[in-house]
Every structure is written in C-alpha cells, then in structure tokens.
Write a protein that holds these residues in place. Structure first.
Motif, PDB file in Angstrom:
ATOM      1  N   HIS A 174      37.458 110.229  62.267  1.00 42.37           N
ATOM      2  CA  HIS A 174      37.206 109.082  61.395  1.00 42.37           C
ATOM      3  C   HIS A 174      37.610 109.453  59.966  1.00 42.37           C
ATOM      4  O   HIS A 174      36.794 109.955  59.186  1.00 42.37           O
ATOM      5  CB  HIS A 174      35.716 108.717  61.459  1.00 42.37           C
ATOM      6  N   PRO A 175      38.878 109.210  59.586  1.00 38.39           N
ATOM      7  CA  PRO A 175      39.372 109.665  58.276  1.00 38.39           C
ATOM      8  C   PRO A 175      39.213 108.640  57.161  1.00 38.39           C
ATOM      9  O   PRO A 175      40.048 108.556  56.266  1.00 38.39           O
ATOM     10  CB  PRO A 175      40.851 109.915  58.568  1.00 38.39           C
ATOM     11  N   SER A 176      38.176 107.850  57.176  1.00 39.06           N
ATOM     12  CA  SER A 176      38.012 106.744  56.225  1.00 39.06           C
ATOM     13  C   SER A 176      37.941 107.238  54.781  1.00 39.06           C
ATOM     14  O   SER A 176      37.411 108.312  54.495  1.00 39.06           O
ATOM     15  CB  SER A 176      36.756 105.953  56.569  1.00 39.06           C
ATOM     16  N   LEU A 177      38.465 106.418  53.867  1.00 36.28           N
ATOM     17  CA  LEU A 177      38.406 106.733  52.434  1.00 36.28           C
ATOM     18  C   LEU A 177      37.138 106.200  51.783  1.00 36.28           C
ATOM     19  O   LEU A 177      36.725 106.700  50.736  1.00 36.28           O
ATOM     20  CB  LEU A 177      39.629 106.145  51.724  1.00 36.28           C
ATOM     21  N   TYR A 204      32.151 114.689  69.874  1.00 35.93           N
ATOM     22  CA  TYR A 204      31.937 115.436  68.635  1.00 35.93           C
ATOM     23  C   TYR A 204      32.706 114.723  67.533  1.00 35.93           C
ATOM     24  O   TYR A 204      33.868 114.350  67.714  1.00 35.93           O
ATOM     25  CB  TYR A 204      32.427 116.876  68.801  1.00 35.93           C
ATOM     26  N   VAL A 205      32.083 114.502  66.384  1.00 38.47           N
ATOM     27  CA  VAL A 205      32.638 113.638  65.345  1.00 38.47           C
ATOM     28  C   VAL A 205      33.226 114.475  64.206  1.00 38.47           C
ATOM     29  O   VAL A 205      32.561 115.369  63.676  1.00 38.47           O
ATOM     30  CB  VAL A 205      31.566 112.680  64.790  1.00 38.47           C
ATOM     31  N   VAL A 206      34.468 114.174  63.844  1.00 38.28           N
ATOM     32  CA  VAL A 206      35.100 114.724  62.652  1.00 38.28           C
ATOM     33  C   VAL A 206      35.291 113.562  61.689  1.00 38.28           C
ATOM     34  O   VAL A 206      35.969 112.582  62.023  1.00 38.28           O
ATOM     35  CB  VAL A 206      36.459 115.373  62.959  1.00 38.28           C
ATOM     36  N   CYS A 207      34.676 113.628  60.515  1.00 32.64           N
ATOM     37  CA  CYS A 207      34.732 112.498  59.588  1.00 32.64           C
ATOM     38  C   CYS A 207      34.796 112.993  58.152  1.00 32.64           C
ATOM     39  O   CYS A 207      34.476 114.144  57.852  1.00 32.64           O
ATOM     40  CB  CYS A 207      33.521 111.579  59.772  1.00 32.64           C
ATOM     41  N   THR A 208      35.215 112.100  57.279  1.00 32.02           N
ATOM     42  CA  THR A 208      35.306 112.427  55.859  1.00 32.02           C
ATOM     43  C   THR A 208      33.929 112.304  55.204  1.00 32.02           C
ATOM     44  O   THR A 208      33.120 111.460  55.580  1.00 32.02           O
ATOM     45  CB  THR A 208      36.301 111.484  55.161  1.00 32.02           C
ATOM     46  N   ARG A 209      33.698 113.147  54.217  1.00 36.78           N
ATOM     47  CA  ARG A 209      32.423 113.113  53.491  1.00 36.78           C
ATOM     48  C   ARG A 209      32.549 112.113  52.343  1.00 36.78           C
ATOM     49  O   ARG A 209      32.703 112.471  51.170  1.00 36.78           O
ATOM     50  CB  ARG A 209      32.086 114.509  52.958  1.00 36.78           C
ATOM     51  N   VAL A 210      32.481 110.838  52.684  1.00 36.28           N
ATOM     52  CA  VAL A 210      32.583 109.770  51.692  1.00 36.28           C
ATOM     53  C   VAL A 210      31.471 108.760  51.926  1.00 36.28           C
ATOM     54  O   VAL A 210      30.984 108.591  53.049  1.00 36.28           O
ATOM     55  CB  VAL A 210      33.954 109.053  51.761  1.00 36.28           C
ATOM     56  N   VAL A 234      24.451 109.399  58.133  1.00 34.24           N
ATOM     57  CA  VAL A 234      24.402 108.732  59.428  1.00 34.24           C
ATOM     58  C   VAL A 234      23.971 109.657  60.558  1.00 34.24           C
ATOM     59  O   VAL A 234      23.062 109.339  61.329  1.00 34.24           O
ATOM     60  CB  VAL A 234      25.779 108.102  59.745  1.00 34.24           C
ATOM     61  N   LEU A 235      24.603 110.818  60.688  1.00 33.15           N
ATOM     62  CA  LEU A 235      24.355 111.714  61.807  1.00 33.15           C
ATOM     63  C   LEU A 235      23.938 113.092  61.319  1.00 33.15           C
ATOM     64  O   LEU A 235      24.336 113.517  60.232  1.00 33.15           O
ATOM     65  CB  LEU A 235      25.611 111.846  62.680  1.00 33.15           C
ATOM     66  N   PRO A 236      23.150 113.818  62.122  1.00 31.69           N
ATOM     67  CA  PRO A 236      22.803 115.204  61.751  1.00 31.69           C
ATOM     68  C   PRO A 236      24.026 116.108  61.809  1.00 31.69           C
ATOM     69  O   PRO A 236      25.038 115.789  62.443  1.00 31.69           O
ATOM     70  CB  PRO A 236      21.757 115.587  62.804  1.00 31.69           C
ATOM     71  N   GLN A 237      23.914 117.261  61.158  1.00 28.92           N
ATOM     72  CA  GLN A 237      25.083 118.129  60.982  1.00 28.92           C
ATOM     73  C   GLN A 237      25.598 118.713  62.287  1.00 28.92           C
ATOM     74  O   GLN A 237      26.795 119.003  62.396  1.00 28.92           O
ATOM     75  CB  GLN A 237      24.737 119.258  60.013  1.00 28.92           C
ATOM     76  N   HIS A 238      24.726 118.889  63.288  1.00 27.37           N
ATOM     77  CA  HIS A 238      25.219 119.519  64.519  1.00 27.37           C
ATOM     78  C   HIS A 238      26.109 118.573  65.340  1.00 27.37           C
ATOM     79  O   HIS A 238      26.740 119.008  66.303  1.00 27.37           O
ATOM     80  CB  HIS A 238      24.042 119.997  65.382  1.00 27.37           C
ATOM     81  N   MET A 239      26.172 117.290  64.945  1.00 27.25           N
ATOM     82  CA  MET A 239      27.034 116.343  65.649  1.00 27.25           C
ATOM     83  C   MET A 239      28.367 116.128  64.953  1.00 27.25           C
ATOM     84  O   MET A 239      29.250 115.480  65.511  1.00 27.25           O
ATOM     85  CB  MET A 239      26.333 114.976  65.784  1.00 27.25           C
ATOM     86  N   THR A 240      28.498 116.654  63.743  1.00 24.92           N
ATOM     87  CA  THR A 240      29.673 116.314  62.938  1.00 24.92           C
ATOM     88  C   THR A 240      30.283 117.538  62.273  1.00 24.92           C
ATOM     89  O   THR A 240      29.619 118.545  62.041  1.00 24.92           O
ATOM     90  CB  THR A 240      29.298 115.317  61.825  1.00 24.92           C
ATOM     91  N   THR A 241      31.566 117.409  61.981  1.00 24.33           N
ATOM     92  CA  THR A 241      32.272 118.320  61.085  1.00 24.33           C
ATOM     93  C   THR A 241      32.851 117.476  59.965  1.00 24.33           C
ATOM     94  O   THR A 241      33.619 116.539  60.221  1.00 24.33           O
ATOM     95  CB  THR A 241      33.396 119.076  61.814  1.00 24.33           C
ATOM     96  N   PHE A 242      32.476 117.785  58.735  1.00 20.68           N
ATOM     97  CA  PHE A 242      32.905 116.966  57.601  1.00 20.68           C
ATOM     98  C   PHE A 242      34.168 117.535  56.971  1.00 20.68           C
ATOM     99  O   PHE A 242      34.426 118.740  57.003  1.00 20.68           O
ATOM    100  CB  PHE A 242      31.798 116.891  56.544  1.00 20.68           C
ATOM    101  N   ALA A 243      34.947 116.624  56.386  1.00 22.69           N
ATOM    102  CA  ALA A 243      36.171 117.008  55.686  1.00 22.69           C
ATOM    103  C   ALA A 243      36.281 116.196  54.407  1.00 22.69           C
ATOM    104  O   ALA A 243      35.744 115.090  54.310  1.00 22.69           O
ATOM    105  CB  ALA A 243      37.392 116.757  56.569  1.00 22.69           C
TER     106      ALA A 243
END
Length: 498
Positions: A307-310, A327-333, A339-348
């Motif tokens: 999810h590379p949303s701006l 497993y969710v990869v999303c932007t930290r915006v 929304v989700l706890p850290q163990h479900m996501t990798t932020f970029a």
C-alpha cells in the motif's frame, strides 16, 4: 438520570454523499456498513447519493436500507457538479417524506454532502459531518477545499474523523473546537475477509463441530513463489507512481515474486507502459476494476499486501488485507500508523528506495517464517467491529439531540459549562448562523452570508409553493417481530435503570 445512562429513542437519519455503491471504496463501504448497523440498533436510516449507471430513483438494499439515487451531472471522480441551491427542492422533499431528524454528510470532496448540510441547517435539522481524507494547506486545490470545508463546518453540530491524525488535520483546516470533533475509526466485517486456511466448512457449521479450518498454511520455502497484492484506485495520491517505479526493482531482486494489481484510474496507462518496457507481463497480473465483494478472493491469492499511498486518513483496505492473513507493507503517512499493530506491518517512507527496502524485508520475514500471519484474522476481528462504530455514532446523535447532557457529551468540567456549552450547542436562529459564517474571512465571510440568506429565502419560497401538507409521508420498512420486540425490550431496560 444517572451519568452514563440515557433513554434510547429512535433516530431518523440520512447519510448523504456522492460516494456510494456500486462504486467500490472505503467511504462507500463505511456508509453502507454504518447504516445497516444503525438499522439493526432500531434506528431509521436512508442514503442520498447521485445516480450511477443503471441506478436511478429509489432502491432498497439489505435490511430495508433505502437509497435515493438523484440524477445530477457527475463531473470528476464520481463527484457531482456543485450548484449550491438546485439540490435544495428535491432534498427538502426527501427529508420531509422520510421525516429525517439528522443529516449526516460524508467526505470533504462530496458536493452533495456540503449542500445537504447547508440545506439541513436552514430547515432546522441537526447535522453531522464525517471526514475520511487528509488535505494539505499550501497548493491551490487544498486552499479552496479548506475554505469550502470551513464554510460547511461553521454551522455543523458535530464532526467525526476516522483517525486522530485526521482529526488534527480537520481541526486545523476548518478552525474547529477540538471538543466538537470525535474520532470513530472505520471497521471491517471480518467474516467476509477470511484467509483460505480459516474458511469454514458448511457441514462443520451445520453439525456444530469445532473443526473450522480447511488446512493449515505450510511454511514458505526459499524457492516458493511469493505473491504481492495491490488493490487501489490508480491515482497519484494513492502512490501509483511509486508503485510503477518500485515493481521492476523488486522483481529484479526477487525472481520468485509475482504481483497482482486490481484497480482502475488515469495511472493505469502508465502502469501498463512500464510492464511493456520491462517485459514483465508474465510476472504482473492486472485485473482492472473489481467489485468490493471480489476483494477477498483477490487478496487470498497473495502473501503480502503493498500500500504505497501518499496520503491516507485511515486505510480500510489494509485492515481487510490483514484480516485475510496478508503481511502489510505500507507507507508511514497520515493515519495509517494508527490502524494496525507493528507485528502486522512493515512501514516505509513514501519514497521509491524505502518501499523497495521495506518490501524486501517483508519477503525475507515471510521466507524465514518470522511472521505468524495465520493469527492475523482473529486479532483483527477483535480490534474492529461495525457494531462498535454504530454504537459510538449513535452516542454522537444522542449528544447533539440533547439526550446526553453537554458536560457528559463534550467532556468539559462543570465550571466551564455556561461559557463553553453555548458555543458548541448550535441554534437555528438566522442571525446567529450569519454571525458564525461572517467570521470565515474578509471576503469569504460576506459571500457565505449571502449564500445562507439566499438559501433561507429559497426555503421560504418552497414552503409557500410546495406546502409540507401536500408531501406524502413514506412508510417505513416493516420490521421483523423479533427485531421490534428486541428494540422495545432495550428501551424498557434503559428506561428502568434511569
């Protein structure tokens, strides 16, 4: 009546927005799910939106939810052309027919929403606005949108935001009192977003057995294919340019990775051209636009959701992806980190290099079996519930209607009641409304006051030309006996404890 206990009464409300089904999206799903849950709680809800292709007039959906599809000109991204006053006659007719008490508008870019709130206040109705988006403060589009939002929210009873970041953004954009803004997040129907290994057998349900799993997901080997899913509108603000730049680099570093991309938009052409230039058609599957009921079937084909949303106020789709076991990869915006706890996501960061790096980390984490995605569904099911969203929205309705005391609803101390309460409880006096609008700016304030005066005169004209007595009252959808009795039992129980 004791603090925290109030008599529940049936509320007749109308959800108004340009964005609704059959168009897929988070706002559309939010309006539908919230409306159905409010109906389940005994209230009456109708939806007013514009006509979509093949959908004009009045439609009934599940649970007796009535939808008015008003035929108006659509100019951009399913948004109707703003006319300010031409929507008033049909809106007044609908509101009187359905005996609406509260008008609830959704989304900053919806023309129907802004116009409905203006007309509702002119008619003496309570109003609520839900903001689903984030906007900036510097570019011309954001400045005009913020001024429009300031116009609408100068005379609204309460505002709901889907995240704390969204609340901060809305308070700054519209110069609102923070106590007049509540945070009520989106939710998902977790049962509709089950991973493959958690799909229940029909015979298990009928027999009452405890075995609900088709199979346990096997570990991902070093040479197994990992599928990355992207489901999004292909617009600039959704990070499609970042996606286009990142896909060739990710596939070059990880030969055993495949992409599935669903969605449509103006950036779809750029995405297809990138695939042709890099000859990646065999590794990237483009599905085009899909319906909301097909989202789960696409998600369960993958392992990672990208999810590379701006910009994003909440991001319902990433909750749906986690519920499906991705497993969710999303932007930290925006509100995404809430929304989700850290163990479900990798932020970029919203940058090409960081998205490629974060996706590579997620791929390595799955191959080393460090992430237990099979547990995600049960965890999401506990975190998000539309029933809870409806209960909290119902409390907002009760607060602006006076069923909850101001000190309990707004949360200020007793010593502040007289001073603060008078500003937050909106009255319908024309002179007081003009005072609120006049403070919106040197030129804008005068223009806003002129709009309100014209709207008021138009309302008087409509009342004389088309009297209320000549408008037929619509019959409510018949409730099932058990639903009606359960609602009455709840009212009796609440009344007995007061």
């Amino acid at each position: 009546m004791r603090r925290g206990v109030y008599a529940k009464r049936i509320v007749y409300s109308s959800m108004v927005s340009d964005f609704f089904f059959p168009q897929p999206g988070g706002v559309e799903s939010h309006i539908y799910q919230l409306s159905t849950k409010l109906i389940d709680r005994g209230h009456k809800v109708i939806i007013i939106t514009h006509a979509y292709k093949g959908r004009t007039g009045v439609r009934y959906l599940t649970n007796g939810l009535k939808v008015y599809h008003v035929p108006f000109l659509v100019i951009y991204r399913e948004t109707t052309m703003p006319t300010v006053f031409s929507f008033f006659p049909i809106f007044r007719n609908i509101v009187i027919r359905e005996q609406i008490q509260i008008v609830h508008g959704h989304q900053s870019l919806s023309s129907f929403c802004h116009e409905a709130i203006l007309h509702a206040r002119t008619m003496g109705l309570r109003t609520v606005f839900t903001d689903h988006s984030l906007f900036g403060f510097a570019d011309a589009g954001s400045i005009l949108t913020n001024k429009l939002l300031k116009f609408t929210l100068s005379d609204v009873d309460h505002v709901i935001c889907v995240s704390h970041t969204c609340k901060e953004n809305t308070v700054l954009r519209a110069s609102l009192d923070p106590l007049m803004v509540s945070v009520i997040p989106n939710a998902v129907v977790a049962e509709n977003f089950r991973p493959l290994h958690a799909t229940p057998h029909a015979n298990d349900r009928q027999s009452g057995g405890t075995s609900q799993l088709q199979h346990t997901p096997r570990p991902i080997g070093p040479n197994d294919i990992i599928t990355i899913v992207v489901i999004s509108r292909l617009f600039y603000n959704k990070g499609t340019d970042l996606l286009i730049a990142s896909i060739p680099r990710i596939l070059a570093s990880h030969p055993n990775v495949r992409f599935i991309i669903a969605g449509s938009g103006p950036k779809a052409i750029d995405l297809e051209q990138m695939l042709e230039r890099n000859v990646l058609q065999d590794k990237v599957e483009m599905l085009g636009a899909i319906r909301h009921e097909e989202v789960r079937d696409v998600m369960v084909r993958g392992h990672i959701y990208l999810h590379p949303s701006l910009t994003e106020a909440f991001g319902t789709v990433i909750v749906e992806a986690a519920s499906c076991g991705l497993y969710v990869v999303c932007t930290r915006v925006g509100g995404i980190p809430e929304v989700l706890p850290q163990h479900m996501t990798t932020f970029a960061k919203p940058e090409e290099d960081d998205i490629v790096l974060a996706t590579s980390k997620a791929i390595s984490a799955l191959r080393s079996n460090k992430v237990r995605t099979e547990r995600f569904h049960d965890q999401v099911k506990v975190m998000y519930s539309w029933t809870d969203v409806a209960r909290r929205t119902e409390r907002v309705y009760q607060g602006i209607s006076g069923d909850i005391s101001p000190q309990e609803f707004y949360g200020y101390y007793p010593g502040e009641i007289q001073e603060a309460g008078s500003d937050r409880i909106r009255n319908f006096s024309l002179i007081d409304r003009l005072k609120r609008y006049y403070g919106c700016g040197v030129w804008a304030g005068k223009l806003f006051c002129l709009c309100v005066v014209i709207d008021f005169l138009l309302y008087i004209f409509l009342e004389m030309l088309f009297p209320r007595a000549n408008i037929d009252i619509a019959r409510s959808w018949p409730k099932k006996l058990n639903e009606a009795s359960s609602t009455k039992t709840e009212r009796d129980r609440l009344g007995s404890t007061s």
